[in-house]
Design an enzyme around this catalytic site. Structure first.
Site, short mmCIF file in Angstrom:
data_model
loop_
_atom_site.label_atom_id
_atom_site.label_comp_id
_atom_site.label_asym_id
_atom_site.label_seq_id
_atom_site.Cartn_x
_atom_site.Cartn_y
_atom_site.Cartn_z
N PHE A 147 -75.40 64.38 -56.78
CA PHE A 147 -75.54 65.25 -57.92
C PHE A 147 -76.69 66.25 -58.15
O PHE A 147 -76.69 67.30 -58.54
CB PHE A 147 -75.48 64.34 -58.88
N THR A 168 -72.91 60.27 -49.48
CA THR A 168 -72.55 61.61 -48.87
C THR A 168 -72.06 61.56 -47.51
O THR A 168 -71.38 62.66 -47.04
CB THR A 168 -74.30 62.52 -48.84
N ASP A 186 -67.84 54.66 -56.87
CA ASP A 186 -66.74 54.96 -55.83
C ASP A 186 -66.19 53.60 -55.02
O ASP A 186 -65.33 53.65 -54.32
CB ASP A 186 -67.32 55.85 -54.60
N HIS A 215 -73.19 52.19 -63.52
CA HIS A 215 -72.35 53.41 -64.17
C HIS A 215 -71.03 53.24 -64.09
O HIS A 215 -70.31 54.16 -64.27
CB HIS A 215 -72.90 54.58 -63.32
#
Length: 252
Positions: A39, A32, A109, A124
């Site tokens: 999320f 962040t 990311d 993921h």
């Protein structure tokens, strides 16, 4: 800083120094500070505003590719434009100095690798590439910016990330094995609400939580920090900076 926080940092330094095997498990909260929304934070989290299965599920992609990509491509581009923050860099320094074996991440990311982390398990998936659902041909992720169809067979392209309804990738099962014998798991920026990753802390002897919001593991953790990940990890690095850890490889 408050005395309680300073005492907790000293406890964290002690835990890391005396744990033979330390790993980190990271979630969206660590990114962040790089400008990527998480999320599940109340009111601002992406899945607090949208039903994830309807906008980020494999069935949603197959049913309406145009809507799926119209929703997801923009925040994926934001991920790829983002830069590592101090928390990512601190984990890379902990690994380089030998105090951290590696990072298990829910994030897609790529910021851990960009910060210099060498051992990263992406449970993921990632945003580096995509592939055709029909023939399996692989492409760089930028192919999706131009067309959703495979140049080879015309099939539908999908990113190499875990969508809702997908099986877990190979990295998840490797991470389970890597956690064998783990004495301390630093959970950073994860709500620990998404299975099966939410069960990974059970494979570690001790757990430390660094997260803004409460998690289901708070009551079982050795320490819980509500401060920013960059602050906590920077203070941890500072406390360990002159001490090579058990995985220190020197200049090799």
């Amino acid at each position: 800083m408050p005395l309680q926080y300073l005492e907790q940092i000293q406890q964290l330094i002690h835990l890391v120094r005396h744990a033979g095997k330390v790993l980190a498990l990271t979630g969206a909260g660590i990114s962040t500070e790089s400008g990527i929304p998480d999320f599940r934070t109340k009111n601002t989290g992406l899945w607090e505003q949208f039903n994830p299965e309807e906008v980020a599920g494999i069935q949603a992609l197959k049913k309406d590719p145009q809507s799926f990509y119209r929703f997801n491509l923009q925040w994926w581009k934001d991920c790829l434009r983002a830069k590592p923050n101090a928390a990512h860099e601190a984990l890379a320094r902990l690994e380089k100095s030998g105090w951290l074996l590696g990072v298990i991440t829910q994030n897609i990311d790529g910021l851990h690798q960009a910060a210099g982390s060498q051992r990263v398990w992406e449970v993921h998936g990632n945003l580096r590439s995509c592939h055709c659902l029909a023939c399996g041909k692989e492409y760089a992720i930028k192919q999706l910016y131009q067309d959703f169809s495979c140049e080879q067979c015309g099939g539908l392209l999908r990113p190499n990330v875990v969508l809702f309804g997908d099986p877990m990738p190979r990295d998840y099962y490797i991470a389970e094995k890597v956690l064998s014998g783990c004495q301390l798991l630093l959970v950073i920026g994860s709500s620990l609400q998404v299975q099966p990753v939410a069960s990974l802390p059970s494979l570690s002897r001790q757990v430390v939580i660094i997260n803004r919001e409460p998690t289901p593991w708070d009551h079982d953790a050795e320490l819980v920090f509500r401060e920013s990940a960059s602050q906590v990890l920077a203070d941890l690095v500072k406390g360990l900076q002159d001490l090579p850890g058990p995985y220190f490889q020197g200049n090799s």
